[in-house]
Design a protein around this motif. Structure first.
Motif, PDB file in Angstrom:
ATOM      1  N   VAL A 228     -13.166  88.666  54.720  1.00  0.00           N
ATOM      2  CA  VAL A 228     -12.101  88.305  53.783  1.00  0.00           C
ATOM      3  C   VAL A 228     -11.487  87.007  54.290  1.00  0.00           C
ATOM      4  O   VAL A 228     -10.857  86.976  55.344  1.00  0.00           O
ATOM      5  CB  VAL A 228     -11.035  89.414  53.686  1.00  0.00           C
ATOM      6  N   THR A 229     -11.690  85.920  53.558  1.00  0.00           N
ATOM      7  CA  THR A 229     -11.213  84.611  54.027  1.00  0.00           C
ATOM      8  C   THR A 229      -9.814  84.287  53.539  1.00  0.00           C
ATOM      9  O   THR A 229      -9.168  83.388  54.059  1.00  0.00           O
ATOM     10  CB  THR A 229     -12.169  83.487  53.580  1.00  0.00           C
ATOM     11  N   CYS A 230      -9.344  85.020  52.533  1.00  0.00           N
ATOM     12  CA  CYS A 230      -7.976  84.831  52.043  1.00  0.00           C
ATOM     13  C   CYS A 230      -7.569  86.071  51.258  1.00  0.00           C
ATOM     14  O   CYS A 230      -8.386  86.635  50.525  1.00  0.00           O
ATOM     15  CB  CYS A 230      -7.877  83.597  51.145  1.00  0.00           C
ATOM     16  N   LEU A 231      -6.323  86.469  51.411  1.00  0.00           N
ATOM     17  CA  LEU A 231      -5.822  87.614  50.642  1.00  0.00           C
ATOM     18  C   LEU A 231      -4.358  87.416  50.309  1.00  0.00           C
ATOM     19  O   LEU A 231      -3.520  87.279  51.198  1.00  0.00           O
ATOM     20  CB  LEU A 231      -6.007  88.911  51.425  1.00  0.00           C
ATOM     21  N   TYR A 232      -4.075  87.360  49.028  1.00  0.00           N
ATOM     22  CA  TYR A 232      -2.720  87.385  48.497  1.00  0.00           C
ATOM     23  C   TYR A 232      -2.637  88.528  47.496  1.00  0.00           C
ATOM     24  O   TYR A 232      -3.666  89.144  47.162  1.00  0.00           O
ATOM     25  CB  TYR A 232      -2.379  86.067  47.789  1.00  0.00           C
ATOM     26  N   SER A 233      -1.464  88.793  46.997  1.00  0.00           N
ATOM     27  CA  SER A 233      -1.316  89.874  46.015  1.00  0.00           C
ATOM     28  C   SER A 233      -2.068  89.569  44.726  1.00  0.00           C
ATOM     29  O   SER A 233      -2.448  90.481  43.989  1.00  0.00           O
ATOM     30  CB  SER A 233       0.172  90.094  45.699  1.00  0.00           C
ATOM     31  N   ASP A 234      -2.322  88.277  44.457  1.00  0.00           N
ATOM     32  CA  ASP A 234      -3.011  87.902  43.220  1.00  0.00           C
ATOM     33  C   ASP A 234      -4.317  87.147  43.458  1.00  0.00           C
ATOM     34  O   ASP A 234      -4.871  86.553  42.541  1.00  0.00           O
ATOM     35  CB  ASP A 234      -2.098  87.074  42.323  1.00  0.00           C
ATOM     36  N   LEU A 235      -4.824  87.162  44.705  1.00  0.00           N
ATOM     37  CA  LEU A 235      -6.087  86.475  45.005  1.00  0.00           C
ATOM     38  C   LEU A 235      -6.714  87.065  46.249  1.00  0.00           C
ATOM     39  O   LEU A 235      -6.039  87.280  47.260  1.00  0.00           O
ATOM     40  CB  LEU A 235      -5.852  84.976  45.199  1.00  0.00           C
ATOM     41  N   ILE A 236      -8.020  87.309  46.169  1.00  0.00           N
ATOM     42  CA  ILE A 236      -8.799  87.668  47.347  1.00  0.00           C
ATOM     43  C   ILE A 236     -10.086  86.862  47.340  1.00  0.00           C
ATOM     44  O   ILE A 236     -10.747  86.749  46.310  1.00  0.00           O
ATOM     45  CB  ILE A 236      -9.104  89.183  47.410  1.00  0.00           C
ATOM     46  N   SER A 237     -10.398  86.237  48.462  1.00  0.00           N
ATOM     47  CA  SER A 237     -11.680  85.563  48.635  1.00  0.00           C
ATOM     48  C   SER A 237     -12.466  86.349  49.677  1.00  0.00           C
ATOM     49  O   SER A 237     -11.941  86.648  50.757  1.00  0.00           O
ATOM     50  CB  SER A 237     -11.495  84.116  49.114  1.00  0.00           C
ATOM     51  N   ILE A 238     -13.706  86.673  49.346  1.00  0.00           N
ATOM     52  CA  ILE A 238     -14.525  87.474  50.251  1.00  0.00           C
ATOM     53  C   ILE A 238     -15.936  86.909  50.306  1.00  0.00           C
ATOM     54  O   ILE A 238     -16.521  86.576  49.276  1.00  0.00           O
ATOM     55  CB  ILE A 238     -14.520  88.964  49.830  1.00  0.00           C
ATOM     56  N   LYS A 239     -16.465  86.779  51.519  1.00  0.00           N
ATOM     57  CA  LYS A 239     -17.832  86.291  51.738  1.00  0.00           C
ATOM     58  C   LYS A 239     -18.705  87.463  52.147  1.00  0.00           C
ATOM     59  O   LYS A 239     -18.419  88.152  53.126  1.00  0.00           O
ATOM     60  CB  LYS A 239     -17.845  85.206  52.817  1.00  0.00           C
ATOM     61  N   LEU A 240     -19.772  87.683  51.395  1.00  0.00           N
ATOM     62  CA  LEU A 240     -20.719  88.756  51.670  1.00  0.00           C
ATOM     63  C   LEU A 240     -22.024  88.146  52.163  1.00  0.00           C
ATOM     64  O   LEU A 240     -22.587  87.274  51.499  1.00  0.00           O
ATOM     65  CB  LEU A 240     -20.982  89.582  50.407  1.00  0.00           C
ATOM     66  N   THR A 241     -22.497  88.579  53.315  1.00  0.00           N
ATOM     67  CA  THR A 241     -23.732  88.049  53.888  1.00  0.00           C
ATOM     68  C   THR A 241     -24.782  89.153  53.955  1.00  0.00           C
ATOM     69  O   THR A 241     -24.562  90.190  54.585  1.00  0.00           O
ATOM     70  CB  THR A 241     -23.490  87.486  55.292  1.00  0.00           C
ATOM     71  N   TYR A 242     -25.896  88.906  53.277  1.00  0.00           N
ATOM     72  CA  TYR A 242     -26.969  89.893  53.178  1.00  0.00           C
ATOM     73  C   TYR A 242     -28.190  89.426  53.962  1.00  0.00           C
ATOM     74  O   TYR A 242     -28.532  88.244  53.953  1.00  0.00           O
ATOM     75  CB  TYR A 242     -27.424  90.067  51.727  1.00  0.00           C
TER      76      TYR A 242
END
Length: 243
Positions: free
Chosen positions: A93-107
């Motif tokens: 999770v590279t950023c988390l706010y109440s109205d935004l989440i950025s998440i990087k998934l590596t497969y």
């Protein structure tokens, strides 16, 4: 913009959160650890688990969504039978706010050959829907980012062209690489971004087949907050501007 400045200056858990954001992260996203085993080979899936208070985000990041339409049991069974399919999943999770989440998934996957790929998602935690870059960056900023991104990638390709001078295989894929950059649109599904502690990280999907993937340029470009704020490219009325 005050929170963005603290986001730049304060590092907690390696992802740039303030203390409040770190607490929010722990309450919002936990990890489900799934061990995989095939003969003497072992791997692990780390699946993000979303708090019940965010049902739409739970749907957007459900196991089936994360596992490309497969159930978790399907993935486990496939690995058990042949050590193939999805062999590893990690997330950040590279950023988390109440109205935004950025998440990087590596497969990591295994088919005819091993492969690694990433999915970058920036979502509204309350709706589970993707947040377009236009909700963060002004129209003028989007024009700058598009032009600068293309310029940087073309410069990287130019350097590779010199490094691979005389390589017939590189010469063969060069037109395809150039075309992929020149035709790039920020609205394309091939373009992805993350909100990070340092800025907006932009990238685009690779286009070359496995046998030629070493010829791909680095497609990640970071647009730092200092630069974006200096030229007022961050939308004051947008998602980050609210913080």
């Amino acid at each position: 913009m005050k929170t963005i400045l603290s986001f730049l200056l304060i590092g907690v858990l390696g992802i740039g959160y303030s203390n409040a954001q770190a607490v929010m992260s722990r309450k919002t996203v936990t990890t489900k650890v799934v061990p995989l085993k095939y003969k003497d080979q072992t791997d692990t899936l780390y699946l993000p688990q979303i708090a019940d208070r965010l049902p739409q985000l739970q749907k957007a990041l459900s196991e089936k969504e994360l596992l490309n339409g497969e159930t978790l049991q399907d993935v486990i069974n496939e690995y058990t039978e042949c050590g193939c399919g999805i062999t590893s999943l990690q997330y950040e999770v590279t950023c988390l706010y109440s109205d935004l989440i950025s998440i990087k998934l590596t497969y990591e996957t295994m088919g005819a050959y091993p492969s690694t790929n990433q999915r970058w998602l920036t979502l509204n935690p309350n709706t589970g829907k993707a947040i377009p870059l236009s909700k963060i960056i002004t129209a003028r900023g989007l024009q700058f980012i598009k032009a600068e991104y293309k310029k940087i990638l073309l410069n990287r390709i130019s350097k590779d062209r010199k490094a691979y001078a005389g390589d017939a295989d590189y010469v063969a894929v060069l037109p395809k690489l150039m075309s992929s950059v020149n035709k790039l649109s920020l609205n394309s599904p091939q373009v992805k971004y993350l909100v990070t502690k340092k800025g907006i990280l932009l990238s685009s999907e690779t286009i070359l087949p496995h046998v030629a993937e070493s010829f791909e340029p680095d497609r990640n470009v970071l647009f730092g907050y200092n630069q974006l704020m200096k030229f007022k490219y961050l939308d004051a009325k947008g998602v980050l501007g609210k913080h």
